[in-house]
Design an enzyme around this catalytic site. Structure first.
Site, short mmCIF file in Angstrom:
data_model
loop_
_atom_site.label_atom_id
_atom_site.label_comp_id
_atom_site.label_asym_id
_atom_site.label_seq_id
_atom_site.Cartn_x
_atom_site.Cartn_y
_atom_site.Cartn_z
N ASP A 1 6.63 10.86 6.58
CA ASP A 1 7.28 9.55 6.76
C ASP A 1 8.58 9.50 5.94
O ASP A 1 8.69 8.74 5.00
CB ASP A 1 6.33 8.41 6.37
CG ASP A 1 5.85 8.47 4.91
OD1 ASP A 1 5.97 9.55 4.27
OD2 ASP A 1 5.37 7.44 4.39
N ASP B 1 9.60 13.26 1.14
CA ASP B 1 9.26 13.94 2.40
C ASP B 1 10.42 14.85 2.84
O ASP B 1 10.19 15.94 3.37
CB ASP B 1 9.02 12.91 3.51
CG ASP B 1 7.89 11.96 3.20
OD1 ASP B 1 6.76 12.22 3.63
OD2 ASP B 1 8.14 10.97 2.48
N ASN C 1 6.53 4.84 4.64
CA ASN C 1 7.63 4.44 3.77
C ASN C 1 8.54 3.42 4.46
O ASN C 1 9.11 2.54 3.81
CB ASN C 1 8.45 5.65 3.35
CG ASN C 1 7.71 6.50 2.34
OD1 ASN C 1 6.91 5.99 1.55
ND2 ASN C 1 7.97 7.81 2.35
N THR D 1 2.02 14.22 4.52
CA THR D 1 2.67 13.66 3.33
C THR D 1 2.95 12.16 3.52
O THR D 1 3.82 11.59 2.86
CB THR D 1 3.98 14.41 2.98
OG1 THR D 1 4.90 14.26 4.06
CG2 THR D 1 3.73 15.87 2.71
N PHE E 1 -0.23 5.00 -2.52
CA PHE E 1 0.39 4.40 -1.32
C PHE E 1 -0.10 5.01 0.00
O PHE E 1 -0.46 4.28 0.93
CB PHE E 1 1.92 4.50 -1.42
CG PHE E 1 2.64 3.91 -0.24
CD1 PHE E 1 2.96 2.55 -0.20
CD2 PHE E 1 3.01 4.70 0.84
CE1 PHE E 1 3.62 2.00 0.90
CE2 PHE E 1 3.67 4.16 1.94
CZ PHE E 1 3.97 2.81 1.97
N ASN E 2 -0.07 6.33 0.14
CA ASN E 2 -0.42 6.94 1.44
C ASN E 2 -1.86 6.61 1.84
O ASN E 2 -2.15 6.43 3.02
CB ASN E 2 -0.26 8.47 1.40
CG ASN E 2 1.19 8.88 1.29
OD1 ASN E 2 2.10 8.07 1.48
ND2 ASN E 2 1.42 10.15 0.96
N HIS F 1 7.04 13.74 -4.95
CA HIS F 1 5.63 14.01 -4.64
C HIS F 1 5.42 15.09 -3.57
O HIS F 1 4.67 16.06 -3.78
CB HIS F 1 4.98 12.74 -4.10
CG HIS F 1 5.18 11.51 -4.94
ND1 HIS F 1 4.36 11.21 -5.99
CD2 HIS F 1 6.09 10.51 -4.87
CE1 HIS F 1 4.75 10.06 -6.53
NE2 HIS F 1 5.80 9.62 -5.87
N ASP F 2 6.02 14.86 -2.40
CA ASP F 2 5.55 15.56 -1.20
C ASP F 2 5.75 17.07 -1.17
O ASP F 2 4.88 17.79 -0.66
CB ASP F 2 6.18 14.91 0.05
CG ASP F 2 5.70 13.49 0.24
OD1 ASP F 2 4.61 13.16 -0.25
OD2 ASP F 2 6.42 12.70 0.90
C1 PIR Z 1 6.39 6.94 -3.03
C2 PIR Z 1 5.85 6.67 -1.76
C3 PIR Z 1 5.48 5.37 -1.47
C4 PIR Z 1 5.61 4.36 -2.41
C5 PIR Z 1 6.12 4.66 -3.68
N1 PIR Z 1 6.22 3.67 -4.62
C6 PIR Z 1 6.52 5.95 -3.98
C7 PIR Z 1 5.57 7.73 -0.72
C8 PIR Z 1 6.03 9.15 -0.95
O1 PIR Z 1 6.77 9.63 0.18
C9 PIR Z 1 4.77 9.99 -1.11
O2 PIR Z 1 4.36 10.62 0.09
C10 PIR Z 1 3.69 9.00 -1.45
N2 PIR Z 1 4.10 7.83 -0.66
C11 PIR Z 1 3.53 8.71 -2.94
O3 PIR Z 1 2.69 7.63 -3.14
CA CA Z 2 5.67 10.59 2.06
#
Ligand code: PIR
Ligand code: CA
Length: 311
Positions: free
Chosen positions: A10, A15, A39, A125, A166-167, A240-241
């Protein structure tokens, strides 16, 4: 032997880096990119995927759009960190790469069914809506997939509620299906990805690499830094991803523990929590693995090497 992966994402600042790493690293064969609402809206994240593909010259990888809402929830986007477009902070080219005329769920199923068993790795992701839909539509994919390595969840860290990431909280029902499907699954959660910080030396190195893409990545991560400062109190933003892809390239970057993980659906305070049972005494084999640590130097070197290969 290269690893064939489907990136279900997303985009999204981080990502975007997962896509770049998967595309440019020679150990990975990126067979498709699929998109899911998270996102930002499906329309926006899909447009972002096409723009990113155009930027990096990724013309030959099919891109398909998936689900625009989670299975039960309505989508709640993360514009507080990713901005109005889902990837604010730089100018991306208008898409010149075409979107496939097939739903992401069907493309995922087709690729898994038409490749030899045990050859396709799924790398989600974003929210797990597309993957859960694929499992429900064609359950045979579960035994054909090599493994699932996803970004989501956490056992101590959270970012979307007191206990949820979040995911996962975006589509807890889908996460429940995916974590309980029975395939080998590795959770790269916030405990690991909060160590993948784009610190000042990282931002500097991106400018030093000095390609069109690396300069734009610097701009994207600088925007991400400001948002993370304002909304999460971080000095530098976690990327993160791409940790998922980096782990597939070099498993020595992350230690894992083979422990049970389940998804909380009904908790009043805990919906969307990834419940990791570290007290589990292994009697029978369990199919879930949880990321524990990160070798930051190896991780960032993989990112730099990938960016040096991209225009
Ligand atoms: C990152 C994400 C969503 C919200 C926040 N606050 C930060 C997205 C990132 O793309 C990653 O996949 C995941 N979601 C981290 O929570
Ligand atoms: Ca993501």
């Amino acid at each position: 032997m290269t690893k064939k992966i489907i990136l279900d994402c997303d985009p999204g600042h981080d990502d975007a880096l997962a896509m770049m790493l998967a595309y440019a690293n020679p150990e990975i064969d990126l067979v498709a990119v699929t998109t899911v609402a998270g996102n930002q809206t499906l329309k926006k994240v899909t447009n972002n995927a096409l723009s990113l593909a155009t930027l990096i010259g990724m013309n030959e990888v099919p891109i398909a759009a998936g689900c625009e809402n989670p299975l039960v929830n309505k989508i709640k986007v993360a514009d507080d960190v990713h901005g109005e477009s889902g990837i604010d902070g730089t100018d991306l080219p208008d898409p010149e790469v075409e979107l496939q005329d097939i739903h992401a769920v069907d493309l995922i199923i087709d690729i898994i069914m038409n490749n030899p068993e045990n050859t396709i790795t799924l790398v989600p992701t974003g929210a797990l809506t597309n993957i859960a839909m694929a499992v429900r539509k064609e359950p045979k994919i579960v035994n054909r997939v090599k493994e699932v390595v996803l970004m989501g969840g956490g056992y101590l860290e959270s970012n979307a509620s007191a206990v949820a990431e979040f995911n996962i909280i975006t589509d807890p029902e889908a996460a429940h299906i995916v974590f309980n499907a029975g395939w080998k699954l590795t959770m790269v959660g916030l405990d690991v990805t909060h160590k993948a910080l784009a610190t000042q030396d990282v931002l500097d190195e991106l400018l030093k690499i000095n390609t069109e893409t690396s300069v734009k990545v610097n701009e994207l991560l600088s925007f991400f830094q400001a948002m993370y400062k304002e909304n999460q109190g971080f000095d530098f933003p976690p990327v993160h991803d791409p940790v998922t892809v980096a782990y597939l390239i070099d498993p020595s970057i992350m230690e894992v523990k083979n422990v049970p993980v389940d998804i909380e659906l009904s908790g009043k305070l805990t919906r969307g929590m990834t419940v990791v049972d570290f007290s589990h005494v292994i009697k029978e084999k369990c199919n879930t693995y949880v990321g524990m640590s990160l070798d930051k130097e190896k991780f960032w070197n993989l990112i730099y090497d990938a960016l040096r290969k991209i225009r």
